[in-house]
Scaffold this motif. Structure first.
Motif, PDB file in Angstrom:
ATOM      1  N   LEU A   1     -52.929 -25.471 -31.898  1.00 17.97           N
ATOM      2  CA  LEU A   1     -51.614 -24.845 -31.713  1.00 17.97           C
ATOM      3  C   LEU A   1     -51.451 -23.552 -32.517  1.00 17.97           C
ATOM      4  O   LEU A   1     -51.049 -22.534 -31.959  1.00 17.97           O
ATOM      5  CB  LEU A   1     -50.507 -25.852 -32.055  1.00 17.97           C
ATOM      6  N   PRO A   2     -51.776 -23.570 -33.820  1.00 18.36           N
ATOM      7  CA  PRO A   2     -51.660 -22.312 -34.570  1.00 18.36           C
ATOM      8  C   PRO A   2     -52.583 -21.234 -33.998  1.00 18.36           C
ATOM      9  O   PRO A   2     -52.200 -20.062 -33.923  1.00 18.36           O
ATOM     10  CB  PRO A   2     -52.100 -22.695 -35.989  1.00 18.36           C
ATOM     11  N   GLY A   3     -53.767 -21.643 -33.540  1.00 19.23           N
ATOM     12  CA  GLY A   3     -54.690 -20.687 -32.927  1.00 19.23           C
ATOM     13  C   GLY A   3     -54.059 -20.035 -31.710  1.00 19.23           C
ATOM     14  O   GLY A   3     -54.106 -18.811 -31.542  1.00 19.23           O
ATOM     15  N   LEU A   4     -53.420 -20.889 -30.894  1.00 20.61           N
ATOM     16  CA  LEU A   4     -52.757 -20.401 -29.691  1.00 20.61           C
ATOM     17  C   LEU A   4     -51.654 -19.403 -30.049  1.00 20.61           C
ATOM     18  O   LEU A   4     -51.527 -18.329 -29.430  1.00 20.61           O
ATOM     19  CB  LEU A   4     -52.162 -21.599 -28.940  1.00 20.61           C
ATOM     20  N   LEU A   5     -50.871 -19.742 -31.087  1.00 19.05           N
ATOM     21  CA  LEU A   5     -49.781 -18.861 -31.513  1.00 19.05           C
ATOM     22  C   LEU A   5     -50.326 -17.482 -31.893  1.00 19.05           C
ATOM     23  O   LEU A   5     -49.779 -16.441 -31.490  1.00 19.05           O
ATOM     24  CB  LEU A   5     -49.039 -19.477 -32.709  1.00 19.05           C
ATOM     25  N   LEU A   6     -51.416 -17.473 -32.650  1.00 19.25           N
ATOM     26  CA  LEU A   6     -51.971 -16.199 -33.109  1.00 19.25           C
ATOM     27  C   LEU A   6     -52.510 -15.383 -31.933  1.00 19.25           C
ATOM     28  O   LEU A   6     -52.324 -14.165 -31.885  1.00 19.25           O
ATOM     29  CB  LEU A   6     -53.078 -16.450 -34.148  1.00 19.25           C
ATOM     30  N   VAL A   7     -53.128 -16.072 -30.980  1.00 13.84           N
ATOM     31  CA  VAL A   7     -53.653 -15.370 -29.798  1.00 13.84           C
ATOM     32  C   VAL A   7     -52.510 -14.745 -29.010  1.00 13.84           C
ATOM     33  O   VAL A   7     -52.557 -13.561 -28.632  1.00 13.84           O
ATOM     34  CB  VAL A   7     -54.461 -16.346 -28.907  1.00 13.84           C
ATOM     35  N   ILE A   8     -51.435 -15.543 -28.791  1.00 18.46           N
ATOM     36  CA  ILE A   8     -50.278 -15.019 -28.046  1.00 18.46           C
ATOM     37  C   ILE A   8     -49.671 -13.829 -28.785  1.00 18.46           C
ATOM     38  O   ILE A   8     -49.365 -12.789 -28.188  1.00 18.46           O
ATOM     39  CB  ILE A   8     -49.206 -16.119 -27.839  1.00 18.46           C
ATOM     40  N   ALA A   9     -49.530 -13.992 -30.110  1.00 17.22           N
ATOM     41  CA  ALA A   9     -48.933 -12.918 -30.904  1.00 17.22           C
ATOM     42  C   ALA A   9     -49.741 -11.629 -30.767  1.00 17.22           C
ATOM     43  O   ALA A   9     -49.188 -10.543 -30.555  1.00 17.22           O
ATOM     44  CB  ALA A   9     -48.834 -13.341 -32.369  1.00 17.22           C
ATOM     45  N   ALA A  10     -51.054 -11.764 -30.862  1.00 21.20           N
ATOM     46  CA  ALA A  10     -51.916 -10.585 -30.759  1.00 21.20           C
ATOM     47  C   ALA A  10     -51.802  -9.953 -29.373  1.00 21.20           C
ATOM     48  O   ALA A  10     -51.708  -8.727 -29.236  1.00 21.20           O
ATOM     49  CB  ALA A  10     -53.366 -10.984 -31.059  1.00 21.20           C
ATOM     50  N   ALA A  11     -51.766 -10.798 -28.335  1.00 19.94           N
ATOM     51  CA  ALA A  11     -51.672 -10.297 -26.970  1.00 19.94           C
ATOM     52  C   ALA A  11     -50.362  -9.550 -26.756  1.00 19.94           C
ATOM     53  O   ALA A  11     -50.334  -8.442 -26.187  1.00 19.94           O
ATOM     54  CB  ALA A  11     -51.795 -11.464 -25.987  1.00 19.94           C
ATOM     55  N   VAL A  12     -49.252 -10.145 -27.241  1.00 19.42           N
ATOM     56  CA  VAL A  12     -47.935  -9.522 -27.070  1.00 19.42           C
ATOM     57  C   VAL A  12     -47.900  -8.175 -27.774  1.00 19.42           C
ATOM     58  O   VAL A  12     -47.418  -7.163 -27.247  1.00 19.42           O
ATOM     59  CB  VAL A  12     -46.834 -10.455 -27.622  1.00 19.42           C
ATOM     60  N   ARG A  13     -48.457  -8.139 -28.991  1.00 19.12           N
ATOM     61  CA  ARG A  13     -48.453  -6.900 -29.766  1.00 19.12           C
ATOM     62  C   ARG A  13     -49.249  -5.808 -29.031  1.00 19.12           C
ATOM     63  O   ARG A  13     -48.820  -4.653 -28.935  1.00 19.12           O
ATOM     64  CB  ARG A  13     -49.041  -7.152 -31.159  1.00 19.12           C
ATOM     65  N   LEU A  14     -50.393  -6.207 -28.480  1.00 17.63           N
ATOM     66  CA  LEU A  14     -51.251  -5.248 -27.790  1.00 17.63           C
ATOM     67  C   LEU A  14     -50.585  -4.717 -26.530  1.00 17.63           C
ATOM     68  O   LEU A  14     -50.626  -3.534 -26.228  1.00 17.63           O
ATOM     69  CB  LEU A  14     -52.591  -5.902 -27.435  1.00 17.63           C
TER      70      LEU A  14
END
Lengths: 303, 239
Positions: free
Chosen positions: B26-39
């Motif tokens: 779950l935390p991994g998923l959060l970080l991936v989503i966060a990075a994608a949104v930022r990009l």
């Protein structure tokens, strides 16, 4: 020296009575709790170990209640029947954890592991252990604080004969040291070999109590049934029924023999060969037909 | 109140089981989503607040709370190995508080820390959004751990009940029925986050004093009750 006192204890689950008005006192030495499967032995041991509250009655250790009293575990060691035991630890880690929870350390854990001869596998994960190895590590965890009372639920289950002998020797030694050792079993021979005192539980009731000679006698003095074939069944039947040790004889045509009910086991076993010799009758088959432990137990309950 | 041996056993049980994979997933998923949104979107305060509120606090924190809270005691009660803790001269309340502390620590480590990192990825902690949600996650970790630890002592189906609570009550009911929000750990945590961040970004339906009182009462009440359950826990006889 500690004494466990069970005073008019009953325990029911819903409307099933598992233990029914049992009173007994377990003192120093090795005591065997004998009974068929499902008799309520585990329920009784769980109450002695403080893991189950009696529905009525009380369980005390030297006058102290056992239920909801953690301090009794300073002098009580428990070997449960269930297998689950932190499989992700190694044997050594498990025993060390048990020692720490008793306020002790690695030295005591090592000593306990040596006592049960598990040092050779102590650094393997418990998940890889055989049933007998688990049993011995459980023993080590229960012995680590050198308790004056040791409760073991079916400790010999799944052990090979050598391990069984080793554990018996260990328990015998602990009993001789003046510790109160109680173990449950459904196998008469196991109990007879080890216990100086036996308590018999059948269908939740306390069926008998005493040393194994007394229990053995109780078990042998019940009516015994035999199937006997001989060279002259009717002549043998006539001679046997004349003696009070024989209560009934039936000629069983399908089996081609006699079904005999003896009431005095000792006397009957002497009578039978004597009568046969005197009358010149050859005995072809003498086989007991109800030697199963269950029938022995059910006789004890009825008595 | 705290026993290091009980803590060690609990940590190893929690992190050694297969369930523990969710703790990393779950935390991994959060970080991936966060990075994608930022990009894709660039840094935006409102987006950051929405993602952290909608995914991190509303979904990830309670789920990790369920895994850590119920996992800290439930499996041991289920398989009977708890007998090795109960047959020791250790107070039952010490066993519970120790397990609670471990559950809280694990929940915080796997929810509050990634929330903070995700916040920094999303908008570089603009308007204190990352810190606000981290504090909310820390506070929620405490209450969830206590609640789900209690659940673990009460029911064999603790995980399922916990998931239903986390997903249905906190996420769905809370967004539909206003009254349900007053009794939602998430809203209590948000009340704190609201005070930290710039105005308008985070809103809670519960006032801070009410939220604080409810948090304390629920945490202490659940812990006490779990201790009570363990004191009177009976191990079944022959099966």
């Amino acid at each position: 020296m500690s004494t466990l006192t069970i005073d008019h204890v009953s325990r029911w689950f819903g409307n099933v009575v598992a233990v029914n008005d049992v009173t007994m006192s377990i003192g120093p030495g090795v005591t065997g709790l004998l009974g068929p499967n499902g008799a309520g032995k585990s329920t009784l041991i769980n109450m002695m170990g403080g893991f189950l509250d009696p529905s009525t009655g009380s369980v005390t250790l030297d006058g102290e209640p056992v239920w909801r009293n953690e301090s009794v575990y300073r002098s009580v060691g428990v070997v449960p029947e269930r297998e689950a035991m932190y499989d992700f630890l190694t044997g050594r880690e498990f025993v060390v954890a048990n020692a720490e929870l008793q306020g002790l350390g690695a030295a005591e854990a090592q000593k306990a592991l040596a006592t049960v001869e598990m040092e050779y596998a102590q650094d393997r994960k418990i998940a890889t252990y055989s049933k007998g190895m688990r049993q011995r590590v459980k023993m080590a965890s229960a012995l680590v604080h050198e308790p004056s009372v040791l409760l073991l639920d079916e400790p010999f289950n799944g052990m090979d004969p050598r391990q069984r002998m080793q554990l018996m020797e260990l328990l015998r030694r602990m009993g001789a040291e003046g510790r109160t050792v109680l173990f449950s079993s459904h196998i008469l021979e196991e109990v007879e070999q080890l216990a100086s005192h036996i308590e018999v539980i059948v269908a939740g009731r306390h069926a008998a109590s005493g040393d194994f000679r007394r229990i053995r006698r109780l078990m042998t003095d019940r009516p015994h049934r035999y199937l006997i074939r001989s060279s002259d069944d009717r002549a043998l039947a006539a001679a046997l029924i004349a003696d009070p040790s024989t209560a009934g004889i039936e000629v069983d045509a399908t089996e081609g023999g006699l079904r005999i009910q003896a009431v005095d086991f000792g006397r009957f076993t002497e009578l039978l060969p004597k009568v046969a010799r005197e009358r010149g009758i050859r005995l072809l088959t003498v086989s007991p037909s109800d030697e199963s432990l269950e029938s022995v137990f059910s006789y004890l309950v009825a008595a | 109140m705290y026993d290091p041996t009980v803590a060690r056993l609990t940590y190893r049980a929690l992190l050694g089981r297969r369930r523990a994979a969710i703790l990393f997933l779950l935390p991994g998923l959060l970080l991936v989503i966060a990075a994608a949104v930022r990009l894709l979107n660039g840094a935006d305060d409102q987006t950051a607040a929405d993602l952290l509120g909608g995914f991190a606090l509303a979904t990830m924190v309670p789920l990790i709370g369920v895994i850590a809270g119920t996992g800290a005691i439930g499996p041991e009660i289920d398989d009977g190995s708890i007998v090795y803790l109960l047959s020791k001269p250790v107070k039952r309340s010490t066993i519970i508080t120790t397990k609670l502390i471990v559950a809280i620590a694990v929940t915080m480590a796997f929810s509050a820390v990634p929330t903070l990192i995700a916040g920094f990825i999303l908008n570089g902690n603009g308007q204190q959004v990352a810190v606000a949600y981290m504090i909310a996650a820390l506070v929620a970790s405490i209450a969830y751990s206590a609640l789900f630890l209690l659940l673990g002592t009460i029911s064999r189906h603790a995980v399922v009940i916990g998931l239903v609570y986390a997903l249905v009550w906190e996420a769905l009911f809370g967004s539909l029925v206003a009254g349900a929000r007053t009794l939602s750990v998430q809203q209590w945590a948000l009340a704190l986050a609201e005070k930290v961040t710039g105005e308008g970004l985070i809103t809670s339906d519960v006032a801070l004093p009410t939220a604080t009182v409810l948090l304390v009462v629920v945490t202490l009440g659940a812990t006490w009750f779990a201790g009570h359950k363990l004191r009177t826990l009976t191990l079944a006889g022959e099966e």
